[in-house]
Design a protein around this motif. Structure first.
Motif, PDB file in Angstrom:
ATOM      1  N   ASP A 233     -11.983  -9.985   8.907  1.00 53.43           N
ATOM      2  CA  ASP A 233     -11.055 -10.823   9.680  1.00 53.43           C
ATOM      3  C   ASP A 233      -9.868 -11.253   8.818  1.00 53.43           C
ATOM      4  O   ASP A 233      -9.535 -12.430   8.710  1.00 53.43           O
ATOM      5  N   THR A 234      -9.211 -10.275   8.199  1.00 50.91           N
ATOM      6  CA  THR A 234      -8.104 -10.571   7.298  1.00 50.91           C
ATOM      7  C   THR A 234      -6.761 -10.478   8.011  1.00 50.91           C
ATOM      8  O   THR A 234      -6.638  -9.952   9.123  1.00 50.91           O
ATOM      9  N   TYR A 235      -5.754 -10.964   7.306  1.00 51.31           N
ATOM     10  CA  TYR A 235      -4.380 -10.692   7.702  1.00 51.31           C
ATOM     11  C   TYR A 235      -4.060  -9.218   7.441  1.00 51.31           C
ATOM     12  O   TYR A 235      -4.697  -8.550   6.618  1.00 51.31           O
ATOM     13  N   VAL A 236      -3.046  -8.720   8.163  1.00 45.73           N
ATOM     14  CA  VAL A 236      -2.542  -7.357   7.977  1.00 45.73           C
ATOM     15  C   VAL A 236      -1.026  -7.442   7.877  1.00 45.73           C
ATOM     16  O   VAL A 236      -0.385  -8.197   8.620  1.00 45.73           O
ATOM     17  N   GLN A 237      -0.452  -6.663   6.973  1.00 48.62           N
ATOM     18  CA  GLN A 237       1.008  -6.582   6.894  1.00 48.62           C
ATOM     19  C   GLN A 237       1.424  -5.141   6.619  1.00 48.62           C
ATOM     20  O   GLN A 237       0.699  -4.374   5.983  1.00 48.62           O
ATOM     21  N   SER A 238       2.595  -4.796   7.103  1.00 50.98           N
ATOM     22  CA  SER A 238       3.171  -3.496   6.813  1.00 50.98           C
ATOM     23  C   SER A 238       4.639  -3.533   7.229  1.00 50.98           C
ATOM     24  O   SER A 238       5.144  -4.557   7.685  1.00 50.98           O
ATOM     25  N   HIS A 239       5.313  -2.394   7.046  1.00 43.80           N
ATOM     26  CA  HIS A 239       6.659  -2.206   7.568  1.00 43.80           C
ATOM     27  C   HIS A 239       6.536  -1.446   8.881  1.00 43.80           C
ATOM     28  O   HIS A 239       5.704  -0.542   8.997  1.00 43.80           O
ATOM     29  N   CYS A 240       7.393  -1.771   9.824  1.00 41.59           N
ATOM     30  CA  CYS A 240       7.295  -1.139  11.134  1.00 41.59           C
ATOM     31  C   CYS A 240       8.697  -0.845  11.672  1.00 41.59           C
ATOM     32  O   CYS A 240       9.525  -1.761  11.763  1.00 41.59           O
ATOM     33  N   MET A 274       4.433  -7.719  10.934  1.00 42.55           N
ATOM     34  CA  MET A 274       5.124  -6.465  10.671  1.00 42.55           C
ATOM     35  C   MET A 274       6.576  -6.752  10.306  1.00 42.55           C
ATOM     36  O   MET A 274       7.285  -7.448  11.041  1.00 42.55           O
ATOM     37  N   ALA A 275       7.002  -6.219   9.179  1.00 37.53           N
ATOM     38  CA  ALA A 275       8.344  -6.496   8.684  1.00 37.53           C
ATOM     39  C   ALA A 275       9.371  -5.570   9.330  1.00 37.53           C
ATOM     40  O   ALA A 275       9.091  -4.404   9.609  1.00 37.53           O
ATOM     41  N   CYS A 296       8.496 -10.042  11.284  1.00 40.90           N
ATOM     42  CA  CYS A 296       9.208 -10.718  10.207  1.00 40.90           C
ATOM     43  C   CYS A 296      10.626 -10.162  10.147  1.00 40.90           C
ATOM     44  O   CYS A 296      10.833  -8.979   9.856  1.00 40.90           O
ATOM     45  N   HIS A 297      11.589 -11.030  10.421  1.00 41.20           N
ATOM     46  CA  HIS A 297      13.004 -10.665  10.410  1.00 41.20           C
ATOM     47  C   HIS A 297      13.555 -10.871   9.006  1.00 41.20           C
ATOM     48  O   HIS A 297      13.473 -11.973   8.455  1.00 41.20           O
ATOM     49  N   CYS A 298      14.070  -9.795   8.414  1.00 44.40           N
ATOM     50  CA  CYS A 298      14.609  -9.823   7.051  1.00 44.40           C
ATOM     51  C   CYS A 298      16.104  -9.507   7.113  1.00 44.40           C
ATOM     52  O   CYS A 298      16.522  -8.365   6.843  1.00 44.40           O
ATOM     53  N   PRO A 299      16.929 -10.469   7.470  1.00 40.13           N
ATOM     54  CA  PRO A 299      18.322 -10.159   7.816  1.00 40.13           C
ATOM     55  C   PRO A 299      19.175  -9.640   6.671  1.00 40.13           C
ATOM     56  O   PRO A 299      20.032  -8.777   6.882  1.00 40.13           O
ATOM     57  N   ILE A 300      18.979 -10.141   5.448  1.00 40.71           N
ATOM     58  CA  ILE A 300      19.781  -9.636   4.335  1.00 40.71           C
ATOM     59  C   ILE A 300      19.385  -8.203   4.010  1.00 40.71           C
ATOM     60  O   ILE A 300      20.232  -7.305   3.891  1.00 40.71           O
ATOM     61  N   GLY A 323       9.235 -14.660  12.480  1.00 39.31           N
ATOM     62  CA  GLY A 323       9.404 -15.424  11.251  1.00 39.31           C
ATOM     63  C   GLY A 323      10.504 -14.799  10.420  1.00 39.31           C
ATOM     64  O   GLY A 323      11.053 -13.747  10.769  1.00 39.31           O
ATOM     65  N   LEU A 324      10.851 -15.441   9.310  1.00 38.91           N
ATOM     66  CA  LEU A 324      11.879 -14.919   8.418  1.00 38.91           C
ATOM     67  C   LEU A 324      11.259 -14.455   7.103  1.00 38.91           C
ATOM     68  O   LEU A 324      10.250 -14.993   6.660  1.00 38.91           O
ATOM     69  N   GLY A 325      11.911 -13.458   6.498  1.00 37.67           N
ATOM     70  CA  GLY A 325      11.471 -12.975   5.198  1.00 37.67           C
ATOM     71  C   GLY A 325      12.645 -12.679   4.300  1.00 37.67           C
ATOM     72  O   GLY A 325      13.712 -12.255   4.758  1.00 37.67           O
ATOM     73  N   SER A 326      12.465 -12.884   3.007  1.00 36.96           N
ATOM     74  CA  SER A 326      13.509 -12.573   2.034  1.00 36.96           C
ATOM     75  C   SER A 326      13.554 -11.084   1.722  1.00 36.96           C
ATOM     76  O   SER A 326      14.598 -10.549   1.376  1.00 36.96           O
ATOM     77  N   ASP A 327      12.406 -10.413   1.825  1.00 36.12           N
ATOM     78  CA  ASP A 327      12.256  -9.008   1.453  1.00 36.12           C
ATOM     79  C   ASP A 327      12.831  -8.723   0.069  1.00 36.12           C
ATOM     80  O   ASP A 327      13.528  -7.732  -0.126  1.00 36.12           O
ATOM     81  N   ILE A 328      12.519  -9.605  -0.883  1.00 36.81           N
ATOM     82  CA  ILE A 328      12.828  -9.239  -2.263  1.00 36.81           C
ATOM     83  C   ILE A 328      12.214  -7.869  -2.529  1.00 36.81           C
ATOM     84  O   ILE A 328      11.071  -7.630  -2.205  1.00 36.81           O
TER      85      ILE A 328
END
Length: 451
Positions: A233-240, A274-275, A296-300, A323-328
């Protein structure tokens, strides 16, 4: 009267709704010993003065020109890429990854190097007001565990993923998992270790199942990761659906969009983020709503690598959590303030259009702009909702995750001249620099101070 661990007094800004700011002028915030906001009290309430008197030795009162804001939630950070921030942002994504990013990330087999970078990135984000961060680490299990430990040690609420990259067709031999079974075993070991670490961490650290993106993973790995996410029952993240290249690659491989391919492998769920998602279609967005998956919205970063402006207002109107992300380091700035500002700028460019050879009425996409109030909501309350955690609001039964902003700092003084508090809030969102963030608290603990 209840027993409070601490009481804070001052004016605060928090989201009332996606478009409205709730201004809490001279309120009291009563915090318990586990760092939760137990009571929020307005000056007109009967117990206000009684609490001030009873807790006079435990009250922290803001000075003139200082304000509380919720801590920011950054939903997309490539922690190892802090070492390359500000580098090579003028080349295509595919080249950027293969010439710069993957060679850098391969160095994180060296734990001494990983320690230097990870200690600094966690401290830097805290200093920029980010109290919760969703991190991509690297394929290296031990280095990824090191990042989780630094989050625990420094007091940041960290959600950390050991990346999986096992597809030899799309990953360099210098940087990928040894094989699929090793990738899955290391991921499971990582989940177990972080869950154990979490037992002794007040603010919480969480393991995250992290296929880098579909191109970097085999079908077997994607299936196994979906099974691990369900098992633990974990979190999941990726690029989409980030760019023309990635979006097109997935369609060629699976004859369907990213969202549906990920869903087939069990990777879209209530705890999924999803980023990017710039190329989501309406049926993809509907699937996100159905599964509880957040964008996750990464506007820069998007301005450099996504080949488009994401229709964030449209996605939000359909009920997608945002949500927002910096995407360093695809995004050069570690500041969610900078990304909130760019989110507003990009939305206005999408609405008005950029091609002056077209008539004004044909140039843009109507109803695309968002306000700074909405960007703040995405950075705080909606970020917390995206993670299903009680964070991002200054309200009862939420964690005391706050930034204390000083608008009078000599080297970064904001131009405030008798404005009302709504205008002061907007100036904070557009003009604050790290110097103005004088304290940061996470789960009732001070984790950053400029003095």
């Amino acid at each position: 009267m209840k027993n409070y661990s601490r009481v804070f007094k001052g004016t605060a800004f928090t989201s009332k709704s996606p478009t409205e700011i709730h201004i809490l002028k001279d309120y009291l915030f009563c915090i318990d010993d586990i760092g939760m906001i137990v009571k929020v009290i307005a000056p007109a309430e009967q117990e206000y003065n009684a609490i001030l008197k009873t807790y006079e030795n435990k009250v922290q009162t803001l000075k003139e020109g200082q304000y509380f804001l919720p801590g920011f939630v950054d939903l997309h950070v490539h922690a190892p890429q802090w070492a390359q921030s500000g580098t090579a942002l003028d080349i295509p994504l595919y080249d950027w990854l293969n010439r710069y990013t993957f060679p850098l990330e391969s160095r994180f087999s060296d734990l001494d190097f990983a320690e230097k970078v990870y200690r600094e990135v966690v401290s830097t984000l805290l200093a920029n007001g980010t109290t919760t961060a969703l991190y991509f680490a690297t394929v290296h299990k031990e280095a990824s565990l090191l990042l989780a430990r630094f989050c625990a040690e420094k007091g940041q609420r960290g959600l950390v993923g050991k990346i999986v990259m096992d597809n030899p067709d799309q990953t360099s031999e210098i940087y990928r998992d040894a094989d699929t079974q090793t990738a899955l075993k290391d991921t499971e070991d990582f989940i177990i270790a972080v869950n154990e670490l979490a037992k002794t961490t007040k603010q919480g650290v969480y393991p995250v199942v992290t296929p880098r993106f579909i191109p970097s993973c085999t079908d077997e790995a994607l299936k196994g990761l979906g099974e691990l996410a369900a098992k633990y029952d974990t979190y999941v993240q990726s690029h989409c659906s980030e760019s023309d290249w990635e979006h097109g690659y997935v369609k060629d491989r699976f004859q369907k969009n990213d969202a549906f391919a990920l869903h087939d492998f069990g990777l879209l769920r209530e705890k999924s983020v999803m980023a990017h998602c710039n190329f989501l279609h309406d049926d993809d967005a509907d699937l996100f709503v159905k599964t509880g998956t957040a964008v996750c919205h990464c506007p820069i970063s998007n301005a450099y690598f996504a080949n488009s402006v994401i229709p964030i207002a449209h996605l939000h109107s359909k009920g997608v959590e945002i949500g927002l992300g910096s995407d360093i380091s695809g995004g050069f700035s570690p500041s969610i303030y900078d990304n909130a500002r760019q989110a507003v700028i990009s939305s206005r460019m999408l609405e008005d259009g950029v091609n002056t050879s077209l008539p004004a009425k044909e140039r843009g996409v109507p109803n695309s702009r968002i306000t700074i109030n909405e960007a703040f909501y995405f950075a705080t309350a909606s970020g917390g909702e995206s993670l299903s955690l009680p964070i991002g609001r200054l309200a009862e039964n939420f964690a005391w995750d706050v930034q204390i902003i000083d608008t009078t700092v000599a080297t970064a003084k904001l131009p405030i001249f008798e404005e009302d508090l709504q205008d002061i809030f907007q100036k904070i969102m557009y003009l604050v620099r790290p110097e103005n963030i004088i304290e940061v608290w996470v789960q009732g603990e001070k984790v950053h101070s400029r003095y």
